[in-house]
Design a protein around this motif. Structure first.
Motif, PDB file in Angstrom:
ATOM      1  N   ASP A  42      -4.535 -10.245   1.916  1.00 41.05           N
ATOM      2  CA  ASP A  42      -3.165  -9.219   3.284  1.00 41.05           C
ATOM      3  C   ASP A  42      -3.914  -8.546   4.243  1.00 41.05           C
ATOM      4  O   ASP A  42      -3.339  -8.419   5.045  1.00 41.05           O
ATOM      5  CB  ASP A  42      -3.449  -7.940   2.626  1.00 41.05           C
ATOM      6  CG  ASP A  42      -2.384  -7.727   0.919  1.00 41.05           C
ATOM      7  OD1 ASP A  42      -1.548  -7.664   1.284  1.00 41.05           O
ATOM      8  OD2 ASP A  42      -2.027  -8.550  -0.339  1.00 41.05           O
ATOM      9  N   GLU A  46      -3.935  -9.684   7.517  1.00 37.61           N
ATOM     10  CA  GLU A  46      -3.381  -9.101   9.427  1.00 37.61           C
ATOM     11  C   GLU A  46      -4.150  -8.562  10.289  1.00 37.61           C
ATOM     12  O   GLU A  46      -3.732  -8.585  11.173  1.00 37.61           O
ATOM     13  CB  GLU A  46      -3.364  -6.736   8.785  1.00 37.61           C
ATOM     14  CG  GLU A  46      -2.939  -6.508   9.853  1.00 37.61           C
ATOM     15  CD  GLU A  46      -3.069  -4.682   8.998  1.00 37.61           C
ATOM     16  OE1 GLU A  46      -1.672  -4.841   8.216  1.00 37.61           O
ATOM     17  OE2 GLU A  46      -3.664  -4.105   9.225  1.00 37.61           O
ATOM     18  N   GLU A  65       0.549  -3.026   7.397  1.00 36.38           N
ATOM     19  CA  GLU A  65       0.784  -1.731   6.738  1.00 36.38           C
ATOM     20  C   GLU A  65      -0.773  -1.683   6.182  1.00 36.38           C
ATOM     21  O   GLU A  65      -1.380  -0.595   5.892  1.00 36.38           O
ATOM     22  CB  GLU A  65       0.821  -2.599   5.476  1.00 36.38           C
ATOM     23  CG  GLU A  65       1.193  -1.776   4.797  1.00 36.38           C
ATOM     24  CD  GLU A  65       2.017  -3.166   2.930  1.00 36.38           C
ATOM     25  OE1 GLU A  65       1.962  -2.004   1.924  1.00 36.38           O
ATOM     26  OE2 GLU A  65       1.854  -3.791   3.405  1.00 36.38           O
ATOM     27  N   GLU A  66      -2.459  -2.790   6.646  1.00 35.01           N
ATOM     28  CA  GLU A  66      -3.288  -2.286   5.592  1.00 35.01           C
ATOM     29  C   GLU A  66      -4.349  -1.650   6.743  1.00 35.01           C
ATOM     30  O   GLU A  66      -5.082  -1.130   6.984  1.00 35.01           O
ATOM     31  CB  GLU A  66      -4.087  -3.734   5.312  1.00 35.01           C
ATOM     32  CG  GLU A  66      -3.361  -4.231   4.696  1.00 35.01           C
ATOM     33  CD  GLU A  66      -2.876  -3.893   3.750  1.00 35.01           C
ATOM     34  OE1 GLU A  66      -3.309  -2.796   2.898  1.00 35.01           O
ATOM     35  OE2 GLU A  66      -1.172  -3.956   3.152  1.00 35.01           O
ATOM     36  N   ASP A  83       3.838  -5.684   8.943  1.00 37.57           N
ATOM     37  CA  ASP A  83       3.417  -6.499   7.122  1.00 37.57           C
ATOM     38  C   ASP A  83       2.645  -7.579   6.670  1.00 37.57           C
ATOM     39  O   ASP A  83       3.933  -8.587   7.018  1.00 37.57           O
ATOM     40  CB  ASP A  83       4.417  -5.976   6.410  1.00 37.57           C
ATOM     41  CG  ASP A  83       4.305  -5.765   4.411  1.00 37.57           C
ATOM     42  OD1 ASP A  83       3.019  -5.769   4.554  1.00 37.57           O
ATOM     43  OD2 ASP A  83       4.840  -4.789   4.046  1.00 37.57           O
ATOM     44  N   ASP A  86       4.129  -8.340   2.897  1.00 35.07           N
ATOM     45  CA  ASP A  86       5.106  -7.758   1.463  1.00 35.07           C
ATOM     46  C   ASP A  86       5.788  -8.120   0.572  1.00 35.07           C
ATOM     47  O   ASP A  86       6.725  -9.285   0.648  1.00 35.07           O
ATOM     48  CB  ASP A  86       6.466  -7.326   3.051  1.00 35.07           C
ATOM     49  CG  ASP A  86       7.417  -6.423   2.333  1.00 35.07           C
ATOM     50  OD1 ASP A  86       6.992  -5.281   1.915  1.00 35.07           O
ATOM     51  OD2 ASP A  86       8.458  -6.397   1.817  1.00 35.07           O
ATOM     52  N   SER A 101       6.450  -9.928   7.833  1.00 35.74           N
ATOM     53  CA  SER A 101       7.227  -8.921   8.199  1.00 35.74           C
ATOM     54  C   SER A 101       6.919  -8.565   9.928  1.00 35.74           C
ATOM     55  O   SER A 101       5.664  -8.144   9.116  1.00 35.74           O
ATOM     56  CB  SER A 101       8.362  -8.096   7.391  1.00 35.74           C
ATOM     57  OG  SER A 101       9.093  -7.058   7.615  1.00 35.74           O
ATOM     58  N   SER A 183      10.924  -6.539  -2.899  1.00 41.05           N
ATOM     59  CA  SER A 183       9.760  -7.515  -1.104  1.00 41.05           C
ATOM     60  C   SER A 183      10.784  -6.901   0.032  1.00 41.05           C
ATOM     61  O   SER A 183      12.726  -7.250  -0.865  1.00 41.05           O
ATOM     62  CB  SER A 183       9.544  -8.682  -0.614  1.00 41.05           C
ATOM     63  OG  SER A 183       9.557  -9.083   0.271  1.00 41.05           O
ATOM     64  N   TYR A 205       7.940   2.448   4.396  1.00 34.14           N
ATOM     65  CA  TYR A 205       7.344   2.343   5.485  1.00 34.14           C
ATOM     66  C   TYR A 205       7.838   1.305   6.671  1.00 34.14           C
ATOM     67  O   TYR A 205       8.455   0.420   6.556  1.00 34.14           O
ATOM     68  CB  TYR A 205       6.247   2.370   5.615  1.00 34.14           C
ATOM     69  CG  TYR A 205       5.045   3.474   4.600  1.00 34.14           C
ATOM     70  CD1 TYR A 205       5.309   4.839   5.256  1.00 34.14           C
ATOM     71  CD2 TYR A 205       5.356   3.168   3.257  1.00 34.14           C
ATOM     72  CE1 TYR A 205       4.662   5.425   4.486  1.00 34.14           C
ATOM     73  CE2 TYR A 205       5.073   4.597   2.620  1.00 34.14           C
ATOM     74  CZ  TYR A 205       4.574   5.657   2.725  1.00 34.14           C
ATOM     75  OH  TYR A 205       4.079   6.670   1.669  1.00 34.14           O
ATOM     76  N   TRP A 207       6.509  -0.731   8.740  1.00 35.03           N
ATOM     77  CA  TRP A 207       6.246  -2.579   8.413  1.00 35.03           C
ATOM     78  C   TRP A 207       7.522  -3.027   7.351  1.00 35.03           C
ATOM     79  O   TRP A 207       7.814  -4.229   7.581  1.00 35.03           O
ATOM     80  CB  TRP A 207       4.714  -2.657   7.565  1.00 35.03           C
ATOM     81  CG  TRP A 207       4.249  -1.400   7.108  1.00 35.03           C
ATOM     82  CD1 TRP A 207       4.408  -1.425   5.550  1.00 35.03           C
ATOM     83  CD2 TRP A 207       4.118  -0.220   7.412  1.00 35.03           C
ATOM     84  NE1 TRP A 207       3.933  -0.098   5.230  1.00 35.03           N
ATOM     85  CE2 TRP A 207       3.101   0.831   6.041  1.00 35.03           C
ATOM     86  CE3 TRP A 207       2.717   0.140   8.583  1.00 35.03           C
ATOM     87  CZ2 TRP A 207       2.380   1.575   6.160  1.00 35.03           C
ATOM     88  CZ3 TRP A 207       2.468   1.533   8.417  1.00 35.03           C
ATOM     89  CH2 TRP A 207       2.136   2.298   7.199  1.00 35.03           C
ATOM     90  N   ASP A 208       8.092  -1.926   6.391  1.00 34.44           N
ATOM     91  CA  ASP A 208       8.920  -2.960   5.334  1.00 34.44           C
ATOM     92  C   ASP A 208       9.730  -2.941   5.510  1.00 34.44           C
ATOM     93  O   ASP A 208      10.896  -3.756   5.138  1.00 34.44           O
ATOM     94  CB  ASP A 208       9.320  -1.997   3.586  1.00 34.44           C
ATOM     95  CG  ASP A 208       7.897  -1.314   3.430  1.00 34.44           C
ATOM     96  OD1 ASP A 208       6.636  -1.866   2.774  1.00 34.44           O
ATOM     97  OD2 ASP A 208       7.290  -0.051   3.828  1.00 34.44           O
TER      98      ASP A 208
END
Length: 270
Positions: A42, A46, A65-66, A83, A86, A101, A183, A205, A207-208
């Motif tokens: 992850d 990113e 997200e991270e 993301d 996801d 995403s 997901s 969130y 990013w989702d």
């Protein structure tokens, strides 16, 4: 190359990076709770996206997200909302059913949405007001299928609390059946393909959901929070997305439930 075409190439390249990285060992950690997992992959994905975007567009902003972009306070300029994986639980346990995403916004307005199903190598993409596609195939407009004839996506584990269970359970009972895929990005992709008629989340969130909202919006699907309000770009939200008929049906289940409304506003910081 414009942002949209660059983004399409980049997200596929990131997918190849993940496939390569999966052949090696990686560390698994937890974040907010033992079931909220994050891996080295992850974080590395990113960082890969962050580096590539800024190499091409040094003045753009990135929310990931991270950890990237947590200090962004407004929606001015070009913002990439990312993301890297996801569906991390699926990534860890299944080695599939996860996606990258990316939603891109310019001065708060949607520009393009990209979802890449890494293991199927399927790219869902849309440029605002230019239609939505699966790879090179145009996706079909939303059909107005009612709730009682619909397969819907929901995460039952997230709605078991005293404040939430009544309206969510009624919706599940009225639907034809319920699925949980793990997901949100892929559930938006399934919505875009017509495999489900709606999805419903208590908390997501940006990013989702941003990429999915842009893609499905091109097909006539409607998205809002539980109370019909527009989703924010910089904070969490509940999410209802579906064809216009089912969207309006589902909204009615949350009208007048004061206890749930107070709980909703509390968890989303209002």
């Amino acid at each position: 190359m414009d942002i949209y075409n660059f983004g399409k190439e980049l997200i596929v390249e990131a997918g190849k990076f993940i496939e390569m990285r999966m052949t090696k060992e990686f560390q698994i950690d937890s974040k907010s709770n033992p079931n909220d997992l994050v891996t080295d992959v992850d974080r590395e994905t990113e960082q890969f996206l962050y580096t590539k975007i800024l190499e091409r567009f040094p003045d753009h902003l990135i929310i990931g997200e991270e950890g990237h972009g947590q200090n962004i306070q407004d929606t001015k300029g070009v913002i990439w909302i990312v993301d890297p994986i996801d569906g991390t639980l699926n990534f860890v346990h299944q080695g599939e059913n996860f996606a990258i995403s990316i939603g891109v916004f310019i001065d708060g307005e949607p520009y393009c949405g990209l979802i890449y199903d890494c293991m199927k190598r399927d790219l869902y993409h849309a440029k605002y007001k230019n239609g939505a596609y699966l790879n090179e195939q145009a996706l079909l407009p939303a059909e107005n299928i009612p709730l009682n004839q619909s397969l819907i996506a929901i995460n039952p584990k997230r709605v078991l609390g005293e404040e939430t269970r009544s309206p969510f359970f009624k919706i599940m009972a009225e639907s034809r059946s319920v699925r949980s895929y793990g997901s949100a990005a892929l559930e938006f992709a399934m919505l875009a393909k017509g495999q489900i008629s709606a999805l419903l989340f208590l908390r997501l969130y940006p990013w989702d959901y941003t990429a999915g909202v842009i893609i499905t919006g091109e097909l006539g699907f409607k998205t809002s929070d539980l109370y019909g309000r527009e989703l924010p770009l910089l904070s969490s939200s509940s999410v209802i997305s579906g064809n216009p008929k089912i969207h309006s049906e589902i909204l009615e289940y949350f009208t007048g439930d004061k206890r749930l409304y107070e709980y909703h506003e509390k968890i989303h910081g209002s």
